[in-house]
Design a protein around this motif. Structure first.
Motif, short mmCIF file in Angstrom:
data_model
loop_
_atom_site.label_atom_id
_atom_site.label_comp_id
_atom_site.label_asym_id
_atom_site.label_seq_id
_atom_site.Cartn_x
_atom_site.Cartn_y
_atom_site.Cartn_z
N SER A 70 0.86 -1.18 0.00
CA SER A 70 0.00 0.00 0.00
C SER A 70 0.89 1.22 0.00
N ALA B 101 0.88 6.83 -0.32
CA ALA B 101 -0.40 6.70 -1.01
C ALA B 101 -0.93 8.06 -1.45
N SER C 116 -8.89 -4.16 2.59
CA SER C 116 -9.53 -2.85 2.59
C SER C 116 -9.30 -2.16 1.25
N ALA D 175 -9.62 1.43 6.17
CA ALA D 175 -8.34 1.02 6.75
C ALA D 175 -8.44 -0.43 7.21
N ASN E 78 -6.99 -0.27 -5.13
CA ASN E 78 -6.67 0.64 -4.05
C ASN E 78 -6.76 -0.09 -2.73
N THR E 79 -5.96 0.34 -1.78
CA THR E 79 -6.01 -0.29 -0.46
C THR E 79 -5.31 0.62 0.54
N PHE E 80 -5.54 0.36 1.82
CA PHE E 80 -4.79 1.03 2.87
C PHE E 80 -4.67 0.11 4.08
N CYS E 81 -3.68 -0.76 4.05
CA CYS E 81 -3.22 -1.55 5.19
C CYS E 81 -4.10 -2.71 5.61
N ARG F 24 -3.82 8.56 -4.33
CA ARG F 24 -4.82 7.57 -3.89
C ARG F 24 -5.42 8.00 -2.54
N THR G 52 0.95 7.03 5.39
CA THR G 52 -0.03 7.75 4.57
C THR G 52 0.58 8.56 3.44
N GLY H 139 -9.27 1.13 0.67
CA GLY H 139 -8.70 2.48 0.74
C GLY H 139 -9.64 3.54 0.25
N MET I 253 -11.86 6.62 3.39
CA MET I 253 -10.64 5.81 3.41
C MET I 253 -10.87 4.59 4.28
#
Length: 947
Positions: free
Chosen positions: A75, A557, A129, A181, A112-115, A562, A554, A131, A179
């Motif tokens: 990510s 991304a 996730s 997470a 897309n993703t965030f962690c 994103r 953060t 994101g 977003m």
């Protein structure tokens, strides 16, 4: 029995990599091959036609319930939304963990993703996730046993919570995007919960139907009007579920873990206060203990889930025998954790110190450290407890441009030079490091190796430096100038001394005469590295000598386009949290008062990205905080200001109109966004706005400086932002300063005027000026994408010297701290040696005369009449740069579609290439550089390059 597989061309065994320390631009080193029998694997998704394409920023790993499969999620900058390349993505890698080293089975693209990454306890399915796409992806096995995306669940948020979210269009176009997470699944495998990072809520999903069933706002005032304006539950990041009844959620900004009672109508059951910023959470098997890594406290908190109370706090920077004491400088950045199968040992990734801390659970103490790669983000233990798997976020980038996609091991192809990666986030590469759990006899040596990598002996001893001690007796004032984004070769590649590549000099001496004169007359620092990759991290390195884990996670991304708001200079979600009082905040930020103000929007003064001090003072770990704690004085010109006040006037009724003479016109130019700077900022000094000349910034600083001379009250630390070397706003820039060359010349002249002003003042004998770029992202450099320009001017500075000692941002911050008699602002600063090679305590006489770049005379700025003293000799080279190659209309056509209202909100790869084309003409864009020392035979090199 675990099988062993041979090394393929995609594996780097420790014996091949070696364990020699690799120096980082932070001042620390890494030895990823130090653990015996370790194997480091690049993250290669196997894209057809791109055999060398590897990824960066792996953030999460997860072992399947049966222990046979390992997942790894990236990510970061791998999926860049501003670039139309369908083959670039973030990925979930699937490994066979029944063999050592793990064997890569699949690489599954994720838009897309965030962690967030979690297995279903029943096995056979996992969740990622989405994101900024505000969704959750479900992956399940197909008939062949491979995983494929089975479903996409939209969470249906229109936008996140922040400035603009409560306003009518077009103002809400700047509102934060949602977003998603962390994600987690209950023990029964029936309920999936997603943390809505920018909506301060949880979404509950029925797994069987793949449908959202409910949502819970975690803010106290959102569900109880009597608690309106109370902080709580914001930036929910990670989730751990106890059985089927209680979800624990980390809230980094509000420094709490929220316990949520699950059921048809979920509700907040408890709020557990944490001394620091909790991020990752982990329950033991009995689920009576919850472990939380706590950034900004460099600790793991142990929570009794029966009473919901913290029962132990374990420092994870180092064992007590290595670094004794409770209030250690901060910067270890613990960010993930895993329990051994027998639950006697807890393994914790310390992102900031590039190590895995080994914690004795029964004794609640750290017993050892295992050195790994640069910024580990995740650790997983094999099912049998014999192996550790660590996701390292990045690597040293090397020269910029680098080889194809920055992978030095990639095969060379005929068009490789055309594809050479030219951006730091493309050049830094992540990896999966696997190794056997070290036995006690090895752990002691590995702990020593980690301590050496991080210079813990220096931290422990804190010896007084005699050179700094002598300077401290004589220097009472420091001026700290921070500029934007230039590399060493871009500016000083054509200097007659130093390790510069003249073929990469985009802003040679005729455009930057003061930059050259300062390097020539004082010290040429040709081995200086900016610690941060880009402004989002670079500004924190520049003013705190460290970043937080929130910032590290953060920024990449955000720079890939994103999602995420620029949270890293005092504002969160574009809200000025430096002003804690809601009435005062509405006054300072008029846009918030439009429409119906959300009184639960980020209440209080918490700043999610701000570092704490050594003693744990919340959000007070900046250089200026150290000065104020020491009883000294500061004055701020442009650092950490609310940049929303400069948004386009036609869209923003709260726009601060610029004035060339703001004090005389009584026109406010800035609103500070940091609590400590509120009463210490010149409100007539305009901060980051590329429409505005740095010469006017100099003149406003000069106005106050003249008053300080008269009143004899010059502050101990002056913070001075001169940012026009960032470039931008070519269609609207005032006074004809509307091309990159003109904007650099403007910046150059302003810097020179500051030095000249001090040199000819009563403060000349006791003032030092330090100058730095916050990062080096916007240009080529033949040594490293972090190498940049830096200067020191004033008394006791060596003159006409080249200093090739390896220094960096942290070195400069530590030098200023030492001269001002301050405690180090971070663990990095405490470990850094001051820049002693720059100084000569016997050299007190100095002078400086600012030079006017000839090119600047084509603008509408009021400049002094040209003389031999303030101008370069009229050589053919100088005359060639007396007029610009292209006008502002050209640059507006080429780059006018980009957003220059905030630092770096650009397609930086394209931006850099357009800079080269417009400044260097038909000269081919540079190909990969070998990192060669070019200090010798400078005259011949310069002639060959046309100088």
């Amino acid at each position: 029995m675990r099988k062993f597989i041979g090394f393929s061309c995609f594996l780097f065994a420790a014996s091949a990599m070696g364990s020699d320390p690799i120096p980082l631009p932070t001042g620390f080193s890494v030895t990823p091959g130090a653990v015996p029998h370790s194997v480091e694997m690049p993250l290669n998704p196997g894209i057809a036609g791109k055999p060398g394409h590897t990824l960066s920023q792996p953030v999460t790993t997860a072992l399947s319930p049966d222990g046979k499969l390992l997942l790894l999620l990236t990510s970061g900058f791998n999926k860049e939304r501003r670039v139309k390349d369908p083959e670039t993505n973030e990925y979930v890698f699937v490994y066979d963990a029944s063999v050592f080293p793990p064997k890569q089975l699949q690489a599954l693209p994720v838009p897309n993703t965030f962690c967030g990454l979690a297995w279903n306890p029943r096995g056979g399915e996992f969740y990622v996730s989405g994101g900024v796409d505000d969704r959750v992806y479900l992956f399940a096995r197909d008939a062949k046993g491979n995983f494929k995306r089975d479903a996409v669940i939209s969470l249906n948020h229109a936008h996140g919570l922040g400035l603009g979210s409560n306003l009518a269009a077009p103002l809400n176009s700047g509102a934060p995007k949602p977003m998603t997470a962390g994600v987690a699944v209950n023990r029964g495998g029936t309920v999936l919960i997603a943390a809505n990072f920018y909506n301060d809520s949880l979404t509950f999903i029925d797994i069987a139907s793949r449908k959202v069933t409910s949502e819970l706002d975690l803010r106290p005032g959102a569900t109880d009007v009597s608690k309106t304006g109370q902080p709580g539950g914001e930036y929910p990041y990670w989730i751990a579920i106890r059985g089927d009844d209680t979800a624990y959620v980390s809230s980094p900004r509000d420094r709490e873990i929220v316990a949520v009672a699950m059921g048809p109508l979920p509700k907040v059951a408890a709020r557990i206060a944490i001394q620091g910023q909790p991020n990752r959470l982990l329950l033991n098997k009995a689920q009576d203990r919850l472990y939380a890594t706590v950034d900004n406290a460099d600790a793991v908190d142990v929570i009794d889930t029966g009473s919901n109370r913290v029962v132990a706090v374990v420092g994870v920077t180092a064992p007590e025998s290595v670094l004794p004491g409770r209030n250690l400088p901060k910067g270890a950045n613990p960010n993930n954790l895993a329990l051994s199968p027998d639950e006697k040992t807890l393994y914790v990734t310390d992102g900031g110190t590039n190590a895995v801390a080994v914690v004795d659970v029964a004794g609640a103490r750290t017993t050892g450290l295992i050195p790994v790669g640069w910024y580990p983000n995740s650790v997983t233990v094999s099912a049998d407890g014999k192996y550790l798997y660590v996701a390292n976020s990045k690597s040293m980038p090397g020269p910029n441009p680098g080889n194809c996609r920055g992978d030095v091991k990639a095969p060379r192809t005929p068009d490789c030079a055309k594809q050479a990666a030219s951006y730091v986030y493309q050049l830094e590469k992540g990896s999966l490091l696997s190794f056997p759990v070290p036995p006690a006899v090895e752990l002691e040596a590995l702990t020593k190796r980690t301590a050496e990598n991080n210079r813990f002996q220096v931290v422990r001893e804190r010896n007084q430096n005699p050179v700094m001690a002598r300077l401290r007796e004589r220097i009472q004032h420091v001026i700290y100038i921070v500029k934007e984004n230039r590399t060493y070769d871009q500016v000083l590649g054509d200097l007659e001394v130093g390790n510069g590549d003249p073929g990469l000099a985009e802003f040679p001496e005729p455009v930057s005469p003061n930059h050259h004169a300062l390097a020539r007359n004082f010290v040429t620092l040709d081995n200086f590295y900016d610690s941060g990759e880009v402004s989002g991290v670079g500004w924190n390195w520049s003013v705190a000598a460290r970043t937080t884990d929130y910032t590290e996670k953060t920024v990449p991304a955000n720079y890939a386009g994103r999602g995420f708001i620029y949270d890293w200079e005092g504002s969160n979600r574009n809200v000025n949290v430096g002003v804690a009082s809601m009435p005062e905040r509405l006054k300072a930020q008029p846009l918030l008062a439009m429409g119906t103000p959300d009184l639960n929007l980020l209440p209080g003064g918490g700043d999610v990205a701000a570092p704490d001090s050594e003693a744990g003072e919340v959000g007070s770990g900046y250089l200026w905080d150290e000065v104020l704690r020491a009883g000294k004085t500061i004055r701020n010109y442009g650092f950490f200001c609310d940049l929303t006040r400069y948004d386009e006037a036609e869209k923003n009724p709260a726009h601060l109109k610029f004035s060339r003479t703001p004090f005389a016109d009584k026109m406010q130019q800035a609103t500070p966004s940091n609590k400590s700077l509120l009463g210490n900022t010149d409100l007539y000094f305009r901060s980051f706005d590329q429409n505005y000349s740095d010469l006017y910034r100099f003149q406003e600083w000069e106005r106050e400086f003249d008053g300080q001379v008269t009143s004899r009250n010059m502050p101990n630390l002056t913070l001075l932002r001169l940012a026009h070397d960032h470039f931008g706003s070519f269609g609207t820039a005032a006074d004809g300063i509307n091309t990159p060359a003109l904007q650099f010349a403007d910046n150059d002249y302003a810097v020179g005027r500051v030095i000249e002003k001090v040199a000819h003042s009563p403060y000349a004998a006791n003032t030092l000026i330090f100058i730095i770029e916050d990062d080096a992202q916007d240009g080529p450099d033949h040594m490293d994408a972090h190498r940049s320009i830096a200067y020191v001017a004033g008394p006791y500075v060596k003159q006409r010297a080249v200093v090739s000692e390896r220094y960096n941002t942290v070195s400069m911050v530590r030098t200023m701290e030492a001269i001002l008699g301050l405690e180090p602002s971070s663990l990095y600063a405490a470990a850094a040696e001051p820049m002693t090679e720059v100084f000569d305590p016997t050299q007190s006489a100095w002078d400086y005369q600012a030079l006017v770049p000839d090119l600047l005379r084509t603008s509408q700025l009021a400049l002094p009449v040209a003389t031999a003293a303030n101008s370069l000799p009229r050589t053919p080279e100088v005359l060639a740069w007396a007029r610009d190659k292209h006008d502002g209309k050209y640059w507006q056509r080429r780059l006018g579609d980009m957003d220059f209202e905030v630092e770096d909100k650009l397609d930086t790869g394209r931006f850099n290439r357009e800079l080269w084309k417009g400044l260097m003409g038909k000269k081919p864009y540079p190909v990969a550089r070998p990192g060669t020392n070019l200090r010798e035979n400078r005259a011949a090199l310069l002639r060959a390059a046309g100088y």
